[in-house]
Design a protein around this motif. Structure first.
Motif, PDB file in Angstrom:
ATOM      1  N   UNK A   1      26.917 -47.878 -34.950  1.00 25.92           N
ATOM      2  CA  UNK A   1      27.222 -46.453 -34.994  1.00 25.92           C
ATOM      3  C   UNK A   1      26.195 -45.653 -34.179  1.00 25.92           C
ATOM      4  N   UNK A   2      26.700 -44.763 -33.346  1.00 26.59           N
ATOM      5  CA  UNK A   2      25.814 -43.847 -32.622  1.00 26.59           C
ATOM      6  C   UNK A   2      25.430 -42.741 -33.610  1.00 26.59           C
ATOM      7  N   UNK A   3      24.139 -42.463 -33.700  1.00 23.17           N
ATOM      8  CA  UNK A   3      23.705 -41.472 -34.687  1.00 23.17           C
ATOM      9  C   UNK A   3      23.468 -40.092 -34.063  1.00 23.17           C
ATOM     10  N   UNK A   4      23.245 -40.066 -32.737  1.00 22.81           N
ATOM     11  CA  UNK A   4      23.063 -38.789 -32.039  1.00 22.81           C
ATOM     12  C   UNK A   4      23.327 -38.972 -30.549  1.00 22.81           C
ATOM     13  N   UNK A   5      24.055 -38.035 -29.952  1.00 19.64           N
ATOM     14  CA  UNK A   5      24.259 -38.082 -28.499  1.00 19.64           C
ATOM     15  C   UNK A   5      25.543 -38.790 -28.104  1.00 19.64           C
ATOM     16  N   UNK A   6      25.661 -39.092 -26.793  1.00 23.28           N
ATOM     17  CA  UNK A   6      26.886 -39.698 -26.249  1.00 23.28           C
ATOM     18  C   UNK A   6      26.559 -40.999 -25.545  1.00 23.28           C
ATOM     19  N   UNK A   7      27.409 -41.993 -25.793  1.00 24.57           N
ATOM     20  CA  UNK A   7      27.217 -43.338 -25.221  1.00 24.57           C
ATOM     21  C   UNK A   7      28.518 -43.727 -24.527  1.00 24.57           C
ATOM     22  N   UNK A   8      28.431 -43.951 -23.207  1.00 20.62           N
ATOM     23  CA  UNK A   8      29.624 -44.324 -22.431  1.00 20.62           C
ATOM     24  C   UNK A   8      29.539 -45.782 -22.010  1.00 20.62           C
ATOM     25  N   UNK A   9      30.693 -46.448 -22.059  1.00 26.89           N
ATOM     26  CA  UNK A   9      30.760 -47.838 -21.594  1.00 26.89           C
ATOM     27  C   UNK A   9      32.091 -48.060 -20.882  1.00 26.89           C
ATOM     28  N   UNK A  10      32.022 -48.866 -19.825  1.00 24.78           N
ATOM     29  CA  UNK A  10      33.235 -49.354 -19.170  1.00 24.78           C
ATOM     30  C   UNK A  10      33.412 -50.787 -19.678  1.00 24.78           C
ATOM     31  N   UNK A  11      34.445 -50.998 -20.492  1.00 20.69           N
ATOM     32  CA  UNK A  11      34.676 -52.326 -21.082  1.00 20.69           C
ATOM     33  C   UNK A  11      35.812 -52.999 -20.308  1.00 20.69           C
ATOM     34  N   UNK A  12      35.588 -54.248 -19.905  1.00 20.31           N
ATOM     35  CA  UNK A  12      36.549 -54.962 -19.060  1.00 20.31           C
ATOM     36  C   UNK A  12      36.839 -56.322 -19.667  1.00 20.31           C
TER      37      UNK A  12
END
Ligand SMILES: O=C(O)CCC(=O)C(=O)O
Ligand SMILES: [Fe+2]
Length: 294
Positions: free
Chosen positions: A261-272
């Motif tokens: 779980x992200x607790x603060x902010x934004x996390x981007x991922x390109x999943x392939x």
């Protein structure tokens, strides 16, 4: 817009017309009809088989999850190679697989392209397809090409690292995990839990290799959100995402994992995801095009 079924029928019809021979004893219309009927039967048989395979993987996944305790000893990532059948399994991390500039460009475009898309709790996803491409390019021109170039490079990397000479792109997603979750009319389910342990192959049986290209950096852009592998009942292996980092792993039961779980902010991922079976190559119907007519 074409549904998958309409696209399949249109493809079969086009194939039938191409295969029809004028000297045929039957009319073109009845030739096409029986060709389409046979094609649909075959597709149904394959769908039934895929469902059975999916159920087997899901049952094995459920068993693995049940074996894992809630807490475990944590260790940092180490590359790992194992044998599985004729293939190599395991995991590998490659830092700076994408440049910091490219990761930032794609992250910015994805963030803007997600405006007006539904969220589930803190999670928003877009398929990597032509419709998303229009949204990305609208936000930052050229970013769809950038994403597909990263996909092709990831495919080559996975293919050479795991010794699988021919693998095919089976699907891709750009996902943003954020805290606190956005509220408002686009929030579908504020209590959605995305941080569940899973096996990618239990979701889609055709997946053989998974690759994650992170576009955000832990501790700089977000808190929490480590990638966690469940290695035995009490052992966890953690990866802390960095923008541009690629992690690739075999998609089967040896890699039960989750994004914490992200607790603060934004996390981007390109999943392939990649498959060894050309029949499961991703077909992009997002713009309603009939792939057979291109
Ligand atoms: O974002 C991550 O680190 C993991 C994503 C994932 O496991 C998935 O999309 O299947
Ligand atoms: Fe996954």
């Amino acid at each position: 817009m074409f549904s998958q079924l309409e696209a399949l029928i249109a493809n079969l019809e086009a194939e039938a017309r191409a295969a029809y021979d004028d000297g045929n004893a039957v009319s073109l219309a009845s030739f096409v009809d029986s060709f389409v009927a046979r094609g649909l039967e075959e597709a149904t048989r394959r769908a039934v088989e895929a469902k059975a395979e999916h159920q087997v993987w899901q049952a094995a996944q459920a068993e693995l999850i049940a074996e894992c305790a809630d807490e475990g000893t944590e260790r940092e990532f180490q590359a790992l190679t194992t044998e599985c059948g004729e293939l190599r399994c395991g995991r590998v991390v490659e830092r700076n697989f994408a440049s910091p500039d490219d990761a930032a460009r794609l992250r910015g475009a994805a963030d803007a392209a997600m405006d007006g898309l539904y969220h589930q709790g803190g999670s928003t996803s877009m398929a990597l397809d032509a419709a998303t491409g229009l949204r990305l390019d609208d936000a930052v021109p050229g970013t769809f090409d950038l994403a597909t170039t990263i996909l092709e490079r990831a495919r080559d990397f996975v293919s050479s690292h795991f010794g699988a000479p021919r693998i095919y792109a089976a699907g891709g997603l750009i996902t943003r995990l954020e805290a606190p979750p956005r509220q408002g009319p686009f929030q579908l389910n504020a209590s959605h839990v995305y941080w569940k342990p899973h096996v990618d192959k239990a979701n889609i049986a055709a997946y053989d290799y998974s690759a994650l290209v992170y576009l955000s950096t832990h501790a700089r852009d977000f808190q929490g959100g480590a990638l966690e592998f469940f290695d035995g009942p009490n052992t966890r292996t953690l990866v802390h995402p960095e923008a541009g980092m690629l992690i690739a792993f075999s998609s089967g039961l040896d890699n039960l994992h989750r994004a914490r779980r992200v607790t603060l902010g934004s996390r981007f991922v390109l999943a392939l995801w990649f498959t060894l079976d050309p029949a499961h190559t991703f077909v992009d119907t997002s713009l309603g095009l009939n792939p057979g007519s291109r």
